[in-house]
Enzyme design. Sequence first.
Site, PDB file in Angstrom:
ATOM      1  N   ASN A  99       0.874  -1.246   0.046  1.00  8.37           N
ATOM      2  CA  ASN A  99      -0.004  -0.029  -0.115  1.00  8.37           C
ATOM      3  C   ASN A  99       0.953   1.309  -0.175  1.00  8.37           C
ATOM      4  O   ASN A  99       1.640   1.358   0.716  1.00  8.37           O
ATOM      5  CB  ASN A  99      -0.808  -0.106   1.302  1.00  8.37           C
ATOM      6  CG  ASN A  99      -1.706   1.148   1.281  1.00  8.37           C
ATOM      7  OD1 ASN A  99      -1.334   2.240   1.583  1.00  8.37           O
ATOM      8  ND2 ASN A  99      -3.070   0.991   1.221  1.00  8.37           N
ATOM      9  N   CYS A 130      -6.864   7.683   2.472  1.00  5.95           N
ATOM     10  CA  CYS A 130      -6.635   7.619   3.771  1.00  5.95           C
ATOM     11  C   CYS A 130      -7.312   9.155   4.378  1.00  5.95           C
ATOM     12  O   CYS A 130      -7.018  10.324   4.076  1.00  5.95           O
ATOM     13  CB  CYS A 130      -5.150   7.980   4.393  1.00  5.95           C
ATOM     14  SG  CYS A 130      -5.165   8.120   6.017  1.00  5.95           S
ATOM     15  N   ILE A 191     -14.063  -0.569   0.126  1.00  6.68           N
ATOM     16  CA  ILE A 191     -13.735   0.940   0.341  1.00  6.68           C
ATOM     17  C   ILE A 191     -12.697   1.094   1.434  1.00  6.68           C
ATOM     18  O   ILE A 191     -12.683   0.111   2.353  1.00  6.68           O
ATOM     19  CB  ILE A 191     -15.128   1.302   0.643  1.00  6.68           C
ATOM     20  CG1 ILE A 191     -15.705   0.384   1.874  1.00  6.68           C
ATOM     21  CG2 ILE A 191     -16.108   1.368  -0.447  1.00  6.68           C
ATOM     22  CD1 ILE A 191     -17.056   1.258   2.432  1.00  6.68           C
TER      23      ILE A 191
END
Lengths: 305, 251
Positions: A99, A130, A191
């Site tokens: 990530n 984020c 999500i």
Amino acid sequence: MTNLAVRLPGLELKNPIMPASGCFGFGREYSSFYDLGKLGAVIMKAATGTGRLGNPTPRVAETASGMLNAIGLQNPGVEKIIENEVPFLGAYDTCIIANIAGSTLEEYEKVASTFNETNLVHALELNISCPNVKEGGIQFGTDPSLAQAVTEIVKKASKLPVYVKLSPNVTNIVEMAKAVEAAGADGLSMINTLTGMQIHLPSRKPLIANKTGGLSGPAIKPVAIRMIYEVKQHVDIPIIGMGGVSNAEDVLEFLLAGASAVAVGTANFSNPYVCPEIIDALPETLERYGFNSVEEAIGKGIMSV
Amino acid sequence: MMIQKENMIIRSVTNIALDTIEMVLENTYISKTAIPGQFLHAAIEGHTLRRPISIADIDQEKETITILFKILGKGTEKLATYQPGMTFDALGPSGNGFQVDNTRATYLLIGGGIGVPPLYYLGKTLAEKKCNIVSILGFQTEENVFYEERFQALGKTFIVTNDGSYGETGFVTDIIEKAGHFDSYFSCGPVPMLKAITSKLPTKPGLISLEERMGCGVGACMACVIPSADGKGYQKICSDGPVFHAQEVSL
């Protein structure tokens, strides 16, 4: 024999289950509970260009059927992750998804290209969602043209397939999905958490030091299912689904909505064995609802108009 | 010792002070492996997050673990309704506890409120090693006081309440002079208290135990952190701690 294998860009998954980014560190802690080789993949905690210290505490608070978190992308930086963390995970027979996050296009580009230096990572998950840092990518995740721009840059910088992690904090999720698909995304991951807040009555202050945090856990599962269901009908790239998954039935629900693989986040905190337990329960669950394989179930819940 | 997911059988539930519950639990693995200062990460039915609760005592022969907790929210409220015979699962033994060497010395135990429990098992362990123990236990008011006799059995014990309703009046730091000579100290309690103690005793070796809202409880999620004293990052309370050297973290 129920076939759990799924083939996605860059990822030959033995099963569709993977711990979600941020909920599993870099795997070390959970490796003392079970063999990480059992997992389809591991999505590592977000990497940024240089190390980040994260937010003040408290960083978590429980909610009804879920939790808020505002960790703030605490990580040692991409170079240290490649040096100290990736080799540990690379020793296991599982796929590694890195990530990546940043505050600027340049930082995203740097992190993406730095991951070219290791051949142990199979794919990138591009974190443009984020909600917990001022400049942590959320601005890229709520504006389709910025999402497109960052996806293009990361695709160009990386030799790996790129799964763009979408934020649910948007009005039109389909528009976001189409924008990153057009920019060359190999897949979607959806999500991320929903921005929320909780106020502590005795102190009259938000429970989380950052004030707002990302809501996760079973509370957000219906939102995830709805968004995947909508997006699946408008894009051709595969979706890694996540949001409140805690058992094999949840996994099947995500598959039916159109996900090709499923990440498990918050449930790891309640039960550190949740991923292997889901993997063990999945064949029987699929059979019970009439499927012989994971791939057979993908998108089967979508009703044609 | 490796953290395991263990089934805890409740043997007794006692209300020992205002909103304060003492629970005796039976479990072989934890009773045989836990050291003072470690905690259980308890799963509570209907709650997403586990609750970290420190170990107050262990009886290795009976294979029981005693925990004490204060009812402060919905999770502890629910746990307080559990009855003997019921079970819950806990991750443990969690965290790094108080490392105690074999030196015979005088130790000062300073506990505040619900920070008192882990010091009891520590004190008991130190007493078995023939160490001298002096304890200062601070509580808000008389109705919050617990374990006075147990600590007295270990050595000289001062009780202090903020309002003076029981024992001495004031804060634990007001009593330190009265405690006499000690070689090092162990403390657990609210952060303002720990801050006052570590600044009052800047040169004394000491170990402090911290608490924080936790996520995973195993060191993976980075929720429960405390800044390092060197300003170069964070320590994880659940796995680097909860016990730290007094000057190692920035309170």
